[in-house]
Structure formats: C-alpha cells, structure tokens
Design an enzyme around this catalytic site. Structure first.
Site, PDB file in Angstrom:
ATOM      1  N   ASP A  50      10.682  62.951  45.439  1.00 57.94           N
ATOM      2  CA  ASP A  50       9.289  62.498  45.490  1.00 57.94           C
ATOM      3  C   ASP A  50       8.339  63.591  45.021  1.00 57.94           C
ATOM      4  O   ASP A  50       8.471  64.758  45.416  1.00 57.94           O
ATOM      5  CB  ASP A  50       8.905  62.111  46.922  1.00 57.94           C
ATOM      6  CG  ASP A  50       9.065  60.633  47.190  1.00 57.94           C
ATOM      7  OD1 ASP A  50       9.224  59.858  46.230  1.00 57.94           O
ATOM      8  OD2 ASP A  50       9.028  60.245  48.374  1.00 57.94           O
ATOM      9  N   GLU A  86       7.376  48.371  47.177  1.00 56.74           N
ATOM     10  CA  GLU A  86       7.375  48.433  48.640  1.00 56.74           C
ATOM     11  C   GLU A  86       6.417  47.411  49.223  1.00 56.74           C
ATOM     12  O   GLU A  86       5.250  47.324  48.815  1.00 56.74           O
ATOM     13  CB  GLU A  86       6.983  49.839  49.118  1.00 56.74           C
ATOM     14  CG  GLU A  86       6.975  49.980  50.632  1.00 56.74           C
ATOM     15  CD  GLU A  86       6.848  51.416  51.114  1.00 56.74           C
ATOM     16  OE1 GLU A  86       6.752  51.613  52.343  1.00 56.74           O
ATOM     17  OE2 GLU A  86       6.845  52.343  50.274  1.00 56.74           O
ATOM     18  N   LYS A 139       9.881  60.571  41.534  1.00 53.93           N
ATOM     19  CA  LYS A 139       9.171  59.339  41.877  1.00 53.93           C
ATOM     20  C   LYS A 139       7.701  59.655  42.096  1.00 53.93           C
ATOM     21  O   LYS A 139       7.360  60.575  42.830  1.00 53.93           O
ATOM     22  CB  LYS A 139       9.765  58.703  43.135  1.00 53.93           C
ATOM     23  CG  LYS A 139       9.041  57.417  43.566  1.00 53.93           C
ATOM     24  CD  LYS A 139       9.848  56.612  44.573  1.00 53.93           C
ATOM     25  CE  LYS A 139       9.906  57.237  45.941  1.00 53.93           C
ATOM     26  NZ  LYS A 139       8.565  57.265  46.607  1.00 53.93           N
ATOM     27  N   GLU A 156       3.810  57.765  42.858  1.00 55.42           N
ATOM     28  CA  GLU A 156       3.136  56.572  43.343  1.00 55.42           C
ATOM     29  C   GLU A 156       1.930  56.243  42.476  1.00 55.42           C
ATOM     30  O   GLU A 156       1.277  57.141  41.946  1.00 55.42           O
ATOM     31  CB  GLU A 156       2.695  56.765  44.798  1.00 55.42           C
ATOM     32  CG  GLU A 156       3.850  56.995  45.757  1.00 55.42           C
ATOM     33  CD  GLU A 156       3.393  57.113  47.206  1.00 55.42           C
ATOM     34  OE1 GLU A 156       2.216  56.782  47.499  1.00 55.42           O
ATOM     35  OE2 GLU A 156       4.208  57.533  48.045  1.00 55.42           O
ATOM     36  N   ASP A 209       9.153  62.027  50.455  1.00 53.97           N
ATOM     37  CA  ASP A 209       8.127  62.684  51.264  1.00 53.97           C
ATOM     38  C   ASP A 209       8.035  62.032  52.642  1.00 53.97           C
ATOM     39  O   ASP A 209       7.293  62.487  53.505  1.00 53.97           O
ATOM     40  CB  ASP A 209       6.775  62.737  50.552  1.00 53.97           C
ATOM     41  CG  ASP A 209       6.255  61.378  50.109  1.00 53.97           C
ATOM     42  OD1 ASP A 209       6.884  60.346  50.443  1.00 53.97           O
ATOM     43  OD2 ASP A 209       5.220  61.339  49.409  1.00 53.97           O
ATOM     44  N   SER A 210       8.846  60.994  52.851  1.00 54.30           N
ATOM     45  CA  SER A 210       9.032  60.443  54.197  1.00 54.30           C
ATOM     46  C   SER A 210       9.586  61.498  55.143  1.00 54.30           C
ATOM     47  O   SER A 210       9.579  61.313  56.364  1.00 54.30           O
ATOM     48  CB  SER A 210       9.991  59.244  54.152  1.00 54.30           C
ATOM     49  OG  SER A 210      11.203  59.589  53.483  1.00 54.30           O
TER      50      SER A 210
END
Length: 262
Positions: A83, A180, A112, A114, A44-45
C-alpha cells in the site's frame, strides 16, 4: 510457481479465482505462501490491526517498508502488493514514483493506491516507469474524513462514477482494480467491462478474486464484525485449516455468499 502480473491475468482470463490476504510479517507470509495464496497485501490496514490506531492515516512510509521487508523474507512465490501511504503519493506523479520505488526496493512487486479517475495520470506515470499498479476504488479508507465514516459506495447515481473510475484507471494501465464495499451488481458490471482483473472486498462473488484482512478471516477483530467478513477459523480449528478453507471457498465461488454482499 512464482506469481506474476501475467499469472493473475491468466487466472482471470480462465475464470479461476484469485486469492489475496493481508500479511504483515515473515511467519504468516511463509504460511500463506505455502498454502497457495496468490497475493499478499501488505496493507496500511496494519495501522488499525497491528498498531491499534483508529484509521490508516497515521501509517508512515517507514512502517510500510519495515513490514514489506518482513513479508518478502517469508514469501517465495506469492506476489507482494504494498500500500502507498496517505500523503506520500497524492501531491504529484513524481512524488508517487519516489514513494513507490522505495516500496519495490523493499520487496513489493506491485503498489496499491486509492482514488478514482483523477489518479489516472499518476497511475500511467508509474506504469510507464516499470511499477505495476493496483487501483483501489469504491470505499477508500484514506478518504474516511471525506466520506464521514466507512460506508457503502456506488449506490444509485454514484454507480456511474465508480464504473467510470474503473474504466479510466484500467485504461491508464492498472494491472488490478480492487473494489471495496460496492454493490455486487456494480462490481459484476465493472469486472465484465474492464480488461484488468478485479479484486473484491464487500463487492460480491463476481469479481476476479477476493481479499480479506487476515485477522478478520481468523476471527481476530475487536468490536463489530463487518458485513463482508467471514470467520473461517470457527469451523477449521487451526490457522492453516482456516487459510485452506478461505482459499477453497473463494476458488469454489462459495465465498462471499449473499450474507456478505451489499
């Protein structure tokens, strides 16, 4: 050779470093795949990098599906990690499964998500239903408004919380744990403690593998460069050369160096 979850675990068990880079399109997917990058992260970057927004929060499921499809068309061997987007999985395990299933149908091989130990139920729910999961802990960009910015996590008493997050999520079935912006000694302890391979970004050299945003690695970043970023394009002189230099540096354990570490 097709990269699978089993491949990643074998590499980690043998002490061979895993390489990951972000990727958003078919052309770069083909280039990175041919170079031998094991994991392509459709992150999602893409919000800040491709769309010019100031965080990952505005990225939609439709955005992710589009870019995953593009990457899947270009990659033959790499594992594609997609993501899960903000607001599309936090409500319930059932909501998360529906979202994750669509990402896999688009071409991802793993998703992925978070969050810490509180995401264990969702992780287990997905894994039990055939969806491999990468858990993202430490600095989690979707929580930027809670953190008050992008800051190192896991210092002092907070280290125990992140260690517990890693343990609980690995026990819930996470195939990978991505850390991270955590101190290198903590990342090393987590890597030595959990069964799942670990991937670091700003987490020192003792993780099972490393990830960078592709554009950062190529020196294409507006504003201030993050501490954990190295511009591999500076010396390589070509995109292919920079990618090969990144792979070699990770495999040789020369990246990240001390100056890239918290």
């Amino acid at each position: 050779m097709k990269i699978t979850v089993n491949t990643l675990h074998k590499l980690a068990e043998e002490g061979r470093k895993i390489t990951m880079l972000t990727c958003y399109d078919a052309s770069f997917a083909s280039l990175l795949d041919e170079a031998g990058v094991e994991i392509l992260l459709v992150g999602d970057s893409l919000g800040p990098v491709m769309q010019g927004v100031d965080s990952t929060l505005p990225v939609s499921e439709e955005d992710m599906l589009y870019h995953i499809r593009c990457v899947a068309r270009g990659a033959k061997n790499a594992l594609i990690l997609g993501d899960m987007t903000f607001g599309a999985y936090q409500e319930s395990p059932q909501q998360a499964f529906a979202h994750a299933a669509r990402l896999l149908q688009a071409g991802a091989h793993m998703v992925k998500l978070e969050g810490g130990a509180y995401m264990a139920e969702t992780t287990r729910f997905l894994v039990e239903r055939g969806i491999p999961v990468c858990s993202h802990i430490g600095l989690t960009p979707q929580y930027v408004n809670m953190f008050g910015g992008y800051r190192v996590q896991g210092r002092g008493e907070d280290a125990q919380r992140i260690l517990n997050d890693a343990k609980v999520l690995a026990e819930a079935g996470a195939s990978l744990v991505l850390m991270e912006c955590v101190p290198a000694p903590l990342a090393k302890e987590i890597t030595e403690t959990v069964k799942a391979p670990t991937i670091g970004i700003g987490a020192g050299a003792d993780t099972s593998g490393q990830v960078l945003v592709l554009h950062d690695m190529l020196g294409v970043y507006p504003g201030k460069k993050a501490k954990f970023v190295k511009n591999f394009m500076e010396e390589a002189g070509s995109i292919q050369g920079a990618v090969q230099a990144y792979i070699k540096a990770v495999k040789d354990k020369t990246f990240p160096a001390e100056e890239h570490t918290y």
